[in-house]
Motif scaffolding. Structure first.
Motif, PDB file in Angstrom:
ATOM      1  N   THR A 190      -5.260 -10.800  10.724  1.00 47.10           N
ATOM      2  CA  THR A 190      -6.173 -10.152   9.776  1.00 47.10           C
ATOM      3  C   THR A 190      -6.057 -10.774   8.391  1.00 47.10           C
ATOM      4  O   THR A 190      -7.068 -11.092   7.742  1.00 47.10           O
ATOM      5  N   ALA A 191      -4.821 -10.948   7.919  1.00 45.32           N
ATOM      6  CA  ALA A 191      -4.618 -11.570   6.607  1.00 45.32           C
ATOM      7  C   ALA A 191      -5.172 -12.996   6.596  1.00 45.32           C
ATOM      8  O   ALA A 191      -5.807 -13.424   5.610  1.00 45.32           O
ATOM      9  N   PHE A 192      -4.942 -13.735   7.680  1.00 44.77           N
ATOM     10  CA  PHE A 192      -5.441 -15.104   7.772  1.00 44.77           C
ATOM     11  C   PHE A 192      -6.967 -15.124   7.724  1.00 44.77           C
ATOM     12  O   PHE A 192      -7.577 -15.920   6.995  1.00 44.77           O
ATOM     13  N   ALA A 193      -7.609 -14.228   8.490  1.00 45.08           N
ATOM     14  CA  ALA A 193      -9.070 -14.200   8.522  1.00 45.08           C
ATOM     15  C   ALA A 193      -9.646 -13.830   7.161  1.00 45.08           C
ATOM     16  O   ALA A 193     -10.632 -14.430   6.697  1.00 45.08           O
ATOM     17  N   LEU A 194      -9.043 -12.841   6.499  1.00 46.38           N
ATOM     18  CA  LEU A 194      -9.534 -12.455   5.172  1.00 46.38           C
ATOM     19  C   LEU A 194      -9.408 -13.608   4.185  1.00 46.38           C
ATOM     20  O   LEU A 194     -10.309 -13.834   3.345  1.00 46.38           O
ATOM     21  N   PHE A 195      -8.314 -14.348   4.294  1.00 42.48           N
ATOM     22  CA  PHE A 195      -8.126 -15.464   3.371  1.00 42.48           C
ATOM     23  C   PHE A 195      -9.168 -16.565   3.622  1.00 42.48           C
ATOM     24  O   PHE A 195      -9.763 -17.085   2.670  1.00 42.48           O
ATOM     25  N   VAL A 196      -9.396 -16.920   4.884  1.00 40.07           N
ATOM     26  CA  VAL A 196     -10.393 -17.959   5.184  1.00 40.07           C
ATOM     27  C   VAL A 196     -11.773 -17.507   4.714  1.00 40.07           C
ATOM     28  O   VAL A 196     -12.556 -18.293   4.163  1.00 40.07           O
ATOM     29  N   GLY A 197     -12.091 -16.228   4.908  1.00 37.05           N
ATOM     30  CA  GLY A 197     -13.368 -15.718   4.421  1.00 37.05           C
ATOM     31  C   GLY A 197     -13.499 -15.843   2.919  1.00 37.05           C
ATOM     32  O   GLY A 197     -14.556 -16.250   2.407  1.00 37.05           O
ATOM     33  N   CYS A 198     -12.428 -15.523   2.194  1.00 39.68           N
ATOM     34  CA  CYS A 198     -12.444 -15.685   0.734  1.00 39.68           C
ATOM     35  C   CYS A 198     -12.618 -17.143   0.344  1.00 39.68           C
ATOM     36  O   CYS A 198     -13.362 -17.471  -0.598  1.00 39.68           O
ATOM     37  N   ALA A 199     -11.911 -18.039   1.053  1.00 42.79           N
ATOM     38  CA  ALA A 199     -11.985 -19.461   0.717  1.00 42.79           C
ATOM     39  C   ALA A 199     -13.404 -19.996   0.869  1.00 42.79           C
ATOM     40  O   ALA A 199     -13.835 -20.864   0.100  1.00 42.79           O
ATOM     41  N   LEU A 200     -14.152 -19.507   1.838  1.00 43.69           N
ATOM     42  CA  LEU A 200     -15.519 -19.966   2.033  1.00 43.69           C
ATOM     43  C   LEU A 200     -16.508 -19.240   1.118  1.00 43.69           C
ATOM     44  O   LEU A 200     -17.556 -19.777   0.779  1.00 43.69           O
ATOM     45  N   GLY A 201     -16.170 -18.007   0.699  1.00 45.94           N
ATOM     46  CA  GLY A 201     -17.115 -17.208  -0.069  1.00 45.94           C
ATOM     47  C   GLY A 201     -17.033 -17.363  -1.569  1.00 45.94           C
ATOM     48  O   GLY A 201     -17.957 -16.970  -2.282  1.00 45.94           O
ATOM     49  N   VAL A 202     -15.957 -17.958  -2.077  1.00 43.73           N
ATOM     50  CA  VAL A 202     -15.761 -18.004  -3.531  1.00 43.73           C
ATOM     51  C   VAL A 202     -16.715 -18.994  -4.182  1.00 43.73           C
ATOM     52  O   VAL A 202     -17.126 -19.994  -3.591  1.00 43.73           O
ATOM     53  N   THR A 203     -17.099 -18.694  -5.443  1.00 43.57           N
ATOM     54  CA  THR A 203     -17.856 -19.614  -6.304  1.00 43.57           C
ATOM     55  C   THR A 203     -17.070 -19.791  -7.591  1.00 43.57           C
ATOM     56  O   THR A 203     -16.573 -18.812  -8.159  1.00 43.57           O
TER      57      THR A 203
END
Length: 977
Positions: A190-203
């Motif tokens: 879960t922590a890994f998935a949330l982090f990857v999502g943040c990495a792709l979503g950030v501007t």
């Protein structure tokens, strides 16, 4: 013996430039080369020796040399990136990678080991952490400011959510494939998935702001949406990242307690601490910038330390304290120290890039098939999900397809913020080195391709609209050149010149400037300066030049619809010249007056009635208390003549502090001093009209003689007759039948003034004066021509005007007779449903009345005027706004058009609609070949980067007369770094 031309005399020193180059070569470059060679020689002798990697030289010397190498490499790489059309941060990131094992460590491992041994790296990392913590404070402060500004762009919410959630969801899906191979340690899925999502979503909010500024898109609708969306989206991203880091700690009782304590800490910082900071900055610490700076840095460090102690990254604490810090602006004490924080963060961030580069070894990402697939999948998923999410949301929010796609490209900018996120995840053991390296490459590619992609889409220039100009504090990319100490010293010296009453730098005084009827975004005002004598102005300029604090002069501040009293840029001291209100001279025979900037229309008209009854001023329909000189310098238009054409001479204080008088006024001779307006040599008067070349402290202006007879030809017409009437007006000017400006108003502009229930679509008026016989012949000829063109004509004399119950008629006669009136202001209030008291007429900025103006110029051609009117009406209809228009032919060649957009600032969505409409008008008119004769402060950046004037040459003249750029920066000139 005389030296040959161009050669120095025998025994003479070389010319200064050559002497300086020689000095640099002998005294700077040579010692630096020798010292560096000696150190490197010592390094070669010591590397691998028994004493360790840095044997033979002190660790302090190596530390300082390493710091110097970081500074120089980052600066050089940043400058090179800018030359390539890339953001400076791209070059600085690459500099960090070049100094790490990916480049220097691979090419010269011994040198890398010597220059960056473990003890030195620990010291440099300490500097990096300080810079990073201060940077995150700035990000939090920026996002807090955007959160406040986002109320002006509620449509950005959809873009913000879509541009984050779509790539975030894509990242969650991608994480199911990445987790088995690329988890950095014993971390949950879960922590890994949330982090990857943040990495792709950030501007990257700060990098995005710099790209928009470089491409002149900050004030475009696309630029504003991207800024708001990036701010809101990044706020969500950091909240999710905080949860991911908390989950990475596991589900033990201790981890659960840490999560709970983190939530409590966030609530305290964003609640009681935020309130306490606002009270302190507005109260006890309002006059203590040094104390405020200490509080800012200490509070940031303490918040970072608390979250680090809780096992969550220290950057979360710094970010929370930035959110809690009161927004900069106005006179709040916190607005100045944040510039110092920005400077310090900018100074130290290259060490973060170094640490990043040292931890990144691209050689581990062997470009085999597996890693190439990983990189390609990450790049495609990150780009497509980001561009598609933001682009579709932008299109559904009303952007054209090309601009919506450009919005998606802008939101795909990741830059420094993404590197911070990746560094946090890698350090916390959420991702492994391979995924870390791949995501770094994705960051560099997506950021570097933003500018070229926008140019390929032709978004640059095409969508640079003139809506509200949002200028966020740029923590990394832009360093304020004026520190709070310089500002405070300038304010103290201004007090010595102007007295205590002449300088206001407290919050209420400076914040009163920020409320405008055009609802422009706020600027930071250093102080409000009120000179009472012209001799004080050169001294004020001298102080401004010494401390590099720009001045923005205003006469009375009645520039409604175009910014009122607000300067174009932040960080200026407002120079209020209303106290210079003397009428120095009136010459009845020469028909001129010498007036200072504070002299109002009503004041001059009253003075002339008493002392020179045969003369009247050329008045406008603005407030009787508006400035004669201020309107002249904005190239305003009176009812009889163009104000700028009435100038016979100007008294100006240049940016050097020198006093200049133009034309024959330059000398001391009194005989026919102002009778010959042109002077001798190049005419300089118009250099100071619509410019920031100098501060005008007096002007010689024409007056209008009172003739035997004055009559108005008033006419009305339906819209189909407008082209024929305009062609007829051009013919009347060419035949010398008219010598006064014609004013033609649409029903929205005139209807609020009239008591008639049947206001025609267009109403026109022109004055004819002279002998009774001349006027009788003139009105007959003009009236006949206009009637044949399809207008209904009425002739009005003074008795008709006095007897007519319609205030439109009496107001028109008054202004053409040189008598200022409040009728036009009363009409504006009534148009917005107000019944103001006389004392409230001049307080537009403090009411809920919204007012924006767009002012194109058009040929006096029926077909061209028709095209312009149709374009304006079609654009305004899309936003539910009825434009109040006036088309004012000044002669046979051109007409000045005033398009007023009235709106209720208190009504939901109307401010946004009006600004978007004004932006569309400027863009569409420009694209259709129309140009402008006046623009508001928020449109300056757009206008000065189009082919609307020879801005390069104007900049050269500006630099000569104002070498330090301290007078009205950005006012009808390009803003230079």
């Amino acid at each position: 013996m005389r030296a040959a031309p161009g050669q120095p005399a025998a025994g003479a020193l070389p010319d200064p430039p050559r002497r300086q180059r020689l000095g640099y070569s002998l005294l700077v470059v040579a010692p630096a080369v020798v010292g560096t060679a000696a150190l490197l020689g010592t390094a070669r002798a010591g590397v691998g020796g028994p004493s360790g990697p840095a044997a033979g030289v002190s660790q302090t010397a190596v530390f300082l040399l390493a710091a110097a190498m970081v500074f120089v490499t980052a600066r050089a790489a940043g400058a090179f990136a800018v030359r390539l059309g890339q953001p400076q941060v791209i070059g600085e990131i690459c500099a960090g990678i070049l100094l790490g094992p990916s480049a220097l460590g691979a090419v010269a491992p011994d040198l890398a080991a010597w220059i960056f041994p473990a003890p030195v790296v620990i010291g440099l990392d300490g500097l990096a952490q300080v810079g990073l913590v201060l940077f995150m404070f700035g990000v939090g402060q920026e996002l807090a400011a955007v959160r406040g500004a986002a109320s002006e762009a509620r449509g950005a919410a959809l873009v913000a959510l879509a541009s984050f959630l779509v790539p975030f969801a894509a990242g969650l899906l991608l994480a199911t494939w990445l987790f088995p191979q690329h988890a950095g340690g014993p971390v949950g899925s879960t922590a890994f998935a949330l982090f990857v999502g943040c990495a792709l979503g950030v501007t990257a909010f700060p990098v995005l702001a710099r790209i928009l500024s470089d491409l002149h898109l900050t004030s475009s609708r696309t630029g504003r949406l991207s800024l708001y969306a990036a701010g809101m989206g990044d706020g969500v991203c950091w909240a999710v990242l905080t949860v991911a880091l908390a989950l990475a700690q596991g589900h033990s009782a201790a981890a659960n307690w840490r999560t709970l304590l983190l939530l409590v800490l966030a609530a305290v910082i964003l609640g009681p601490v935020r309130i306490a900071l606002r009270r302190l900055l507005d109260g006890r610490f309002a006059g203590s910038p040094g104390t405020v700076l200490t509080l800012c840095i200490a509070g940031t460090a303490a918040s970072a330390a608390l979250t680090a102690a809780l096992g969550v990254h220290q950057l979360i604490g710094a970010f929370l304290f930035g959110l809690a810090w009161p927004a900069a602006g106005g006179g709040r004490a916190g607005s100045r120290p944040t510039a110092s924080v920005a400077s310090l963060a900018t100074l130290l961030l290259p060490f973060f890039f170094l640490g990043f580069g040292l931890s990144l070894d691209l050689r581990k990402l062997a470009f085999d098939r597996e890693n190439l697939v990983l990189l390609a999948v990450l790049l495609v998923v990150a780009t497509v999900s980001k561009v598609a999410g933001a682009g579709l949301a932008g299109h559904w929010s009303g952007l054209p397809r090309t601009e919506a796609l450009g919005l998606g490209v802008l939101m795909n900018t990741r830059g420094l913020t993404e590197l911070v996120v990746l560094g946090v995840g890698h350090q916390a053991g959420v991702i492994d080195a391979r995924l870390f390296a791949a995501l770094v490459l994705v960051t560099l590619v997506t950021t570097a391709t933003t500018g070229p992609a926008l140019r390929a889409l032709r978004v640059v220039g095409a969508s640079a609209r003139s809506g509200p100009h949002v200028t966020p504090v740029r923590i990394h990319e832009q360093v304020s050149e004026v520190g709070e100490m310089s500002q405070d010293k300038a304010v103290a010296q201004w007090r010595e010149i102007l007295g205590e009453a002449g300088v206001s730098d407290d919050g209420p005084s400076t914040e009163s400037v920020l409320s405008t009827t055009s609802v422009s975004p706020p600027r930071q005002i250093v102080a409000v300066l009120r000179p009472t004598a012209p001799a004080q102005v050169p001294e004020v300029v001298r102080v401004a030049r010494e401390h590099k604090v720009p001045l923005y002069p205003v006469s009375r501040g009645c520039n409604w619809g175009l910014g009122s009293r607000l300067p174009v840029t932040s960080g200026c001291a407002l120079l209020d010249l209303s106290g210079l209100d003397r009428i120095r001279e009136v010459d009845p025979r020469g028909r001129f007056a010498v007036v200072e900037p504070g002299v109002t229309q009503a004041q001059l008209a009253g003075h002339l009635r008493q002392h020179a009854p045969g003369l009247v001023p050329n008045v406008t329909g603005s407030s009787p208390h508006s400035s004669i000189v201020g309107n002249l310098l904005e190239r305003g238009t009176g009812f009889r003549r163009h104000r700028a054409e009435e100038v016979r001479g100007l008294e100006v204080v240049l940016g050097t502090g020198e006093l200049l008088r133009t034309g024959l006024w330059a000398g001391d001779g009194k005989r026919q001093l102002h009778h010959y307006r042109h002077g001798l040599g190049p005419g300089l008067d118009h250099l100071f009209v619509q410019s920031g070349m100098g501060i005008v402290t007096a002007a010689v202006v024409d007056l209008v003689p009172v003739r035997d007879e004055l009559r108005l030809v008033m006419f009305s017409l339906a819209e189909p007759a407008l082209p024929r009437v305009m062609d007829t007006i051009a013919e009347l000017f060419t035949a010398n039948a008219l010598d006064s400006i014609v004013h033609v108003f649409n029903n929205k502009r005139i209807g609020s003034m009239s008591q008639s229930h049947e206001v025609p679509m267009w109403t026109g008026v022109v004055a004819l004066d002279g002998t009774a016989a001349q006027v009788a012949a003139g009105v007959g000829y003009v009236g006949d021509k206009l009637t044949r063109a399809g207008a209904q004509v009425r002739v009005v004399d003074s008795q008709d005007a006095a007897a007519d119950p319609d205030p439109v008629v009496s107001a028109m006669f008054a202004v053409h007779a040189g008598r200022p009136t409040t009728a036009f202001l009363e009409g504006l209030h009534r148009a917005m449903g107000h019944e103001p008291a006389p004392s409230e007429l001049d307080t537009l900025d403090d009411t809920t009345i919204g007012y924006l103006a767009c002012m194109p110029v058009v040929a006096v051609s029926g077909e061209t005027v028709r095209d312009l009117v149709e374009l304006v009406e079609s654009v305004c209809e899309r936003y539910g706004i009825a434009p109040a228009m006036a088309v004012n032919p000044t002669g046979p060649d051109y007409a000045e058009v005033v398009i007023n957009l009235y709106f209720d600032r208190a009504a939901a969505g109307r401010t946004e609609a009006a600004h978007a409409c004004n932006a569309d008008l400027h863009e569409r008119l420009y694209a259709d070949g129309f140009r402008f004769y006046r623009v508001g402060i928020d449109a300056m950046d757009f206008i000065t980067h189009q082919d609307t004037a020879p801005w390069g040459a104007i900049g050269l003249i500006k630099n000569a007369l104002d070498p330090d750029g301290i007078i009205a920066p950005g006012r009808y000139s390009r803003i230079t770094p």
